[in-house]
Design an enzyme around this catalytic site. Sequence first.
Site, PDB file in Angstrom:
ATOM      1  N   PRO A  61       0.794  -1.228   0.000  1.00 49.75           N
ATOM      2  CA  PRO A  61       0.000   0.000   0.000  1.00 49.75           C
ATOM      3  C   PRO A  61       0.828   1.279   0.000  1.00 49.75           C
ATOM      4  CG  PRO A  61      -0.159  -1.128   2.109  1.00 49.75           C
ATOM      5  CD  PRO A  61       0.514  -2.079   1.154  1.00 49.75           C
ATOM      6  N   ASN A  62       0.367   2.190  -0.825  1.00 53.66           N
ATOM      7  CA  ASN A  62       0.881   3.568  -0.934  1.00 53.66           C
ATOM      8  C   ASN A  62       2.228   3.675  -1.642  1.00 53.66           C
ATOM      9  OD1 ASN A  62      -1.371   4.808   0.420  1.00 53.66           O
ATOM     10  ND2 ASN A  62      -0.582   3.893   2.298  1.00 53.66           N
ATOM     11  N   ARG A  84       5.296  12.333  -2.901  1.00 55.31           N
ATOM     12  CA  ARG A  84       5.151  12.919  -1.562  1.00 55.31           C
ATOM     13  C   ARG A  84       6.221  12.372  -0.619  1.00 55.31           C
ATOM     14  NH1 ARG A  84      -1.198  11.451  -1.325  1.00 55.31           N
ATOM     15  NH2 ARG A  84      -1.335  11.741  -3.563  1.00 55.31           N
ATOM     16  N   TYR A 105      11.238   8.978   1.848  1.00 59.44           N
ATOM     17  CA  TYR A 105      11.355   7.902   0.858  1.00 59.44           C
ATOM     18  C   TYR A 105      12.136   8.281  -0.392  1.00 59.44           C
ATOM     19  CZ  TYR A 105       7.775   5.910   3.867  1.00 59.44           C
ATOM     20  OH  TYR A 105       7.095   5.428   4.954  1.00 59.44           O
ATOM     21  N   ASN A 134       8.015  -5.658  -0.510  1.00 61.97           N
ATOM     22  CA  ASN A 134       7.857  -4.507   0.385  1.00 61.97           C
ATOM     23  C   ASN A 134       6.365  -4.405   0.663  1.00 61.97           C
ATOM     24  OD1 ASN A 134       7.644  -2.128   1.777  1.00 61.97           O
ATOM     25  ND2 ASN A 134       8.993  -0.955   0.423  1.00 61.97           N
ATOM     26  N   ALA A 183       2.851  -0.777   4.999  1.00 66.00           N
ATOM     27  CA  ALA A 183       2.330  -0.804   6.369  1.00 66.00           C
ATOM     28  C   ALA A 183       1.736  -2.162   6.755  1.00 66.00           C
ATOM     29  CB  ALA A 183       1.293   0.297   6.553  1.00 66.00           C
ATOM     30  N   GLU A 208      12.301  -9.663   2.424  1.00 68.55           N
ATOM     31  CA  GLU A 208      11.565  -8.467   2.848  1.00 68.55           C
ATOM     32  C   GLU A 208      12.443  -7.231   2.643  1.00 68.55           C
ATOM     33  OE1 GLU A 208      10.643  -8.608   7.006  1.00 68.55           O
ATOM     34  OE2 GLU A 208       9.735  -6.611   7.014  1.00 68.55           O
ATOM     35  N   HIS A 232      12.547  -2.816   2.837  1.00 69.73           N
ATOM     36  CA  HIS A 232      11.970  -1.503   3.138  1.00 69.73           C
ATOM     37  C   HIS A 232      12.946  -0.429   2.704  1.00 69.73           C
ATOM     38  CE1 HIS A 232       8.769  -3.368   5.336  1.00 69.73           C
ATOM     39  NE2 HIS A 232       9.682  -4.165   5.876  1.00 69.73           N
ATOM     40  N   ARG A 239      12.659   4.122  13.199  1.00 66.59           N
ATOM     41  CA  ARG A 239      11.461   4.960  13.098  1.00 66.59           C
ATOM     42  C   ARG A 239      10.529   4.682  14.297  1.00 66.59           C
ATOM     43  NH1 ARG A 239       9.084   4.838   7.181  1.00 66.59           N
ATOM     44  NH2 ARG A 239       8.016   6.663   8.037  1.00 66.59           N
TER      45      ARG A 239
HETATM   46  O1  CA2 Z   1      10.255   1.990   4.274  1.00 67.18           O
HETATM   47  C1  CA2 Z   1       9.448   1.315   3.637  1.00 67.18           C
HETATM   48  O2  CA2 Z   1       9.671   0.857   2.528  1.00 67.18           O
HETATM   49  C2  CA2 Z   1       8.039   1.085   4.223  1.00 67.18           C
HETATM   50  O3  CA2 Z   1       7.634  -0.229   3.865  1.00 67.18           O
HETATM   51  C3  CA2 Z   1       7.143   2.118   3.583  1.00 67.18           C
HETATM   52  C4  CA2 Z   1       5.721   2.093   4.137  1.00 67.18           C
HETATM   53  C5  CA2 Z   1       5.748   2.162   5.658  1.00 67.18           C
HETATM   54  O4  CA2 Z   1       4.421   2.047   6.166  1.00 67.18           O
HETATM   55  C6  CA2 Z   1       6.612   1.084   6.264  1.00 67.18           C
HETATM   56  O5  CA2 Z   1       6.614   1.250   7.666  1.00 67.18           O
HETATM   57  C7  CA2 Z   1       8.035   1.191   5.729  1.00 67.18           C
HETATM   58  C8  CA2 Z   1       4.923   3.278   3.618  1.00 67.18           C
HETATM   59  C9  CA2 Z   1       4.885   3.396   2.139  1.00 67.18           C
HETATM   60  C10 CA2 Z   1       4.240   4.701   1.807  1.00 67.18           C
HETATM   61  O6  CA2 Z   1       4.951   5.277   0.748  1.00 67.18           O
HETATM   62  C11 CA2 Z   1       4.690   6.570   0.460  1.00 67.18           C
HETATM   63  C12 CA2 Z   1       5.471   7.124  -0.505  1.00 67.18           C
HETATM   64  C13 CA2 Z   1       5.301   8.407  -0.861  1.00 67.18           C
HETATM   65  C14 CA2 Z   1       4.320   9.157  -0.258  1.00 67.18           C
HETATM   66  C15 CA2 Z   1       3.518   8.612   0.705  1.00 67.18           C
HETATM   67  C16 CA2 Z   1       3.686   7.287   1.070  1.00 67.18           C
END
Ligand code: CA2
Length: 151
Positions: free
Chosen positions: A10-11, A18, A23, A74, A77, A98, A100, A107
């Site tokens: 997701p996301n 963003r 990221y 990946n 969340a 896995e 990230h 974090r």
């Molecule tokens: O660090 C990572 O790759 C995560 O898997 C990213 C997830 C986060 O919930 C994990 O704890 C760690 C979130 C991905 C959201 O990605 C976005 C990218 C740009 C803008 C908003 C969200």
Amino acid sequence: MPSLLILNGPNLNLLGTRQPEVYGRITLDDINALCAAEATRVGYTVDCLQSNHEGALIDAVHAARGLHGGIVLNAGAYTHTSVALMDAISSAAVPVVEVHLSNIHARETFRHKSYIAPVALGQICGFGAQGYVLAIQALVAHLGSGDGSAP
Ligand code: CA2
């Protein structure tokens, strides 16, 4: 040629649009292109899939059996919440690395817990997009190079 599944949750489709301070500016298309290039270098192909839906990710893990030698995952969340995804990985018996982008251990506390880690070959985090390349290398080291010995 044997293949790997690059599975994003997701996301992650929002990458590059963003939160660049967390990221980076790389997009998911850029990451998928990096993965394809690394896979070609080591004799594999990749299929790339992203979904914002837990069930779709579970379906993809089930479908990977017999189709892909391994999965770079990946789970976003869902990493921190999904017992269902953990169960899918342990029942599919397809090796998972896995990944990230961020260092989840540096974090918020809720990100320190991973339901994926106990059923994965290993976890790579904190190296940004390079983590996907490292994950492919780890999977290929586990599976053997793309010489016909892996699906
Ligand atoms: O660090 C990572 O790759 C995560 O898997 C990213 C997830 C986060 O919930 C994990 O704890 C760690 C979130 C991905 C959201 O990605 C976005 C990218 C740009 C803008 C908003 C969200």
